[in-house]
Write a protein that holds these residues in place. Structure first.
Motif, short mmCIF file in Angstrom:
data_model
loop_
_atom_site.label_atom_id
_atom_site.label_comp_id
_atom_site.label_asym_id
_atom_site.label_seq_id
_atom_site.Cartn_x
_atom_site.Cartn_y
_atom_site.Cartn_z
N ASN A 170 0.84 -1.19 0.00
CA ASN A 170 0.00 0.00 0.00
C ASN A 170 0.88 1.25 0.00
OD1 ASN A 170 -2.24 -1.68 0.15
ND2 ASN A 170 -2.34 -1.55 2.39
N GLN A 175 -11.88 3.42 -6.29
CA GLN A 175 -11.36 2.11 -6.65
C GLN A 175 -9.88 2.04 -6.28
OE1 GLN A 175 -11.65 1.21 -10.81
NE2 GLN A 175 -11.40 -0.96 -10.51
N ARG A 176 -9.54 1.30 -5.33
CA ARG A 176 -8.18 1.11 -4.79
C ARG A 176 -7.59 2.36 -4.15
NH1 ARG A 176 -3.58 0.12 -7.10
NH2 ARG A 176 -4.15 0.81 -9.19
N ILE A 203 -3.19 4.30 -1.67
CA ILE A 203 -3.38 3.43 -2.83
C ILE A 203 -3.16 2.00 -2.37
CG2 ILE A 203 -2.66 2.89 -5.18
CD1 ILE A 203 -1.50 5.73 -5.36
N ALA A 204 -4.16 1.19 -2.52
CA ALA A 204 -4.06 -0.21 -2.10
C ALA A 204 -3.43 -1.06 -3.20
CB ALA A 204 -5.44 -0.74 -1.76
N THR A 252 -0.43 -1.44 -4.61
CA THR A 252 0.19 -0.59 -5.62
C THR A 252 0.70 -1.39 -6.81
OG1 THR A 252 0.89 0.84 -3.80
CG2 THR A 252 1.82 1.29 -5.96
N GLN A 253 0.42 -0.88 -7.99
CA GLN A 253 0.79 -1.55 -9.24
C GLN A 253 1.77 -0.70 -10.02
OE1 GLN A 253 -3.00 -1.94 -11.19
NE2 GLN A 253 -3.84 -3.30 -9.61
N ASP A 295 0.75 2.60 -11.31
CA ASP A 295 0.54 3.70 -10.37
C ASP A 295 1.73 4.64 -10.31
OD1 ASP A 295 -1.09 1.38 -8.11
OD2 ASP A 295 -2.00 2.70 -9.63
#
Lengths: 111, 112
Positions: free
Chosen positions: A18, A60-61, A77-78, A80-81, A84
């Motif tokens: 996160n 969303q997230r 931010i959940a 994290t990608q 992002d």
């Protein structure tokens, strides 16, 4: 005048963890706040907003928390990608119908 | 909707030359904003219009900068004469009322 400060100019986060991006503002009269994301070579893009009569809003997230007492916002931010990775701006709105963006916080997602 | 359209995307010019940046806002939006972005100063508001009328130009650096909005679908930002310190990315954004702003892709200006 209005000023916007960011505690961490650059934030590095492991993919899947996160992220928390913080933002302090100075104008207590600000009653509307937007978070923007700016990817390299692009213009800022709206993520989420919050009004001063709220202390939390979820998308969303993403979750934005507002603490008016200390004039502080955070963007969470959940999971994290890599997508992002960007520069994030918090933009308080003031009575002159202007948003103050500042320099932003860079989020780097590590694989 | 095509979004906010800016032209040119890149501009390289010599010091002293006139530069004109163009913007087409999203149809129906009543606010239009011009921003400048640099590494040192971040994203700065230069001027904004409401219903084609300039409302606040306090962010315009100096008299070399001027902006117009002759109609609801077109705006220009002009720099005359240009200087190397004007080098930056210039963004146009539009919005309905003063809410979420939609940004264009920006114009990268380099003044040599």
């Amino acid at each position: 005048g209005e000023s916007v400060g960011l505690h961490l100019p650059t934030l590095s986060v492991q993919e899947g963890d996160n992220s928390i991006i913080n933002c302090a503002y100075s104008n207590s009269a600000s009653d509307y706040f937007i978070w923007y994301k700016q990817e390299s070579g692009k213009g800022p893009q709206f993520i989420i907003d919050i009004r001063s009569n709220m202390d939390k809003r979820q998308g969303q997230r993403v979750t934005v928390l507002l603490n008016k007492t200390v004039k502080h916002l955070s963007l969470q931010i959940a999971a994290t990608q890599p997508g992002d990775s960007a520069v994030y701006f918090c933009a308080p709105w003031n009575a002159a119908y202007k948003y103050i963006f500042g320099t932003g916080t860079r989020l780097k997602v590590l694989a | 909707d095509a979004g906010v359209i800016q032209s040119p995307r890149h501009e390289v010019t010599e010091m002293g030359q006139e530069v004109t940046l163009r913007c087409k806002p999203i149809s129906g939006h009543d606010y239009l904003f011009w921003y400048r972005q640099t590494m040192m100063r971040g994203l700065e508001l230069l001027i904004y219009f409401n219903n084609n009328v300039p409302i606040d130009d306090s962010g315009m650096p100096e008299d070399r900068f001027s902006a117009k909005m002759p109609n609801a679908s077109f705006s220009t930002l002009k720099i005359q004469p240009s200087e190397p310190r004007d080098s930056a990315v210039y963004f146009c954004a539009s919005s309905l009322f003063h809410h979420e702003q939609y940004f264009g892709p920006g114009t990268r200006l380099t003044v040599t």
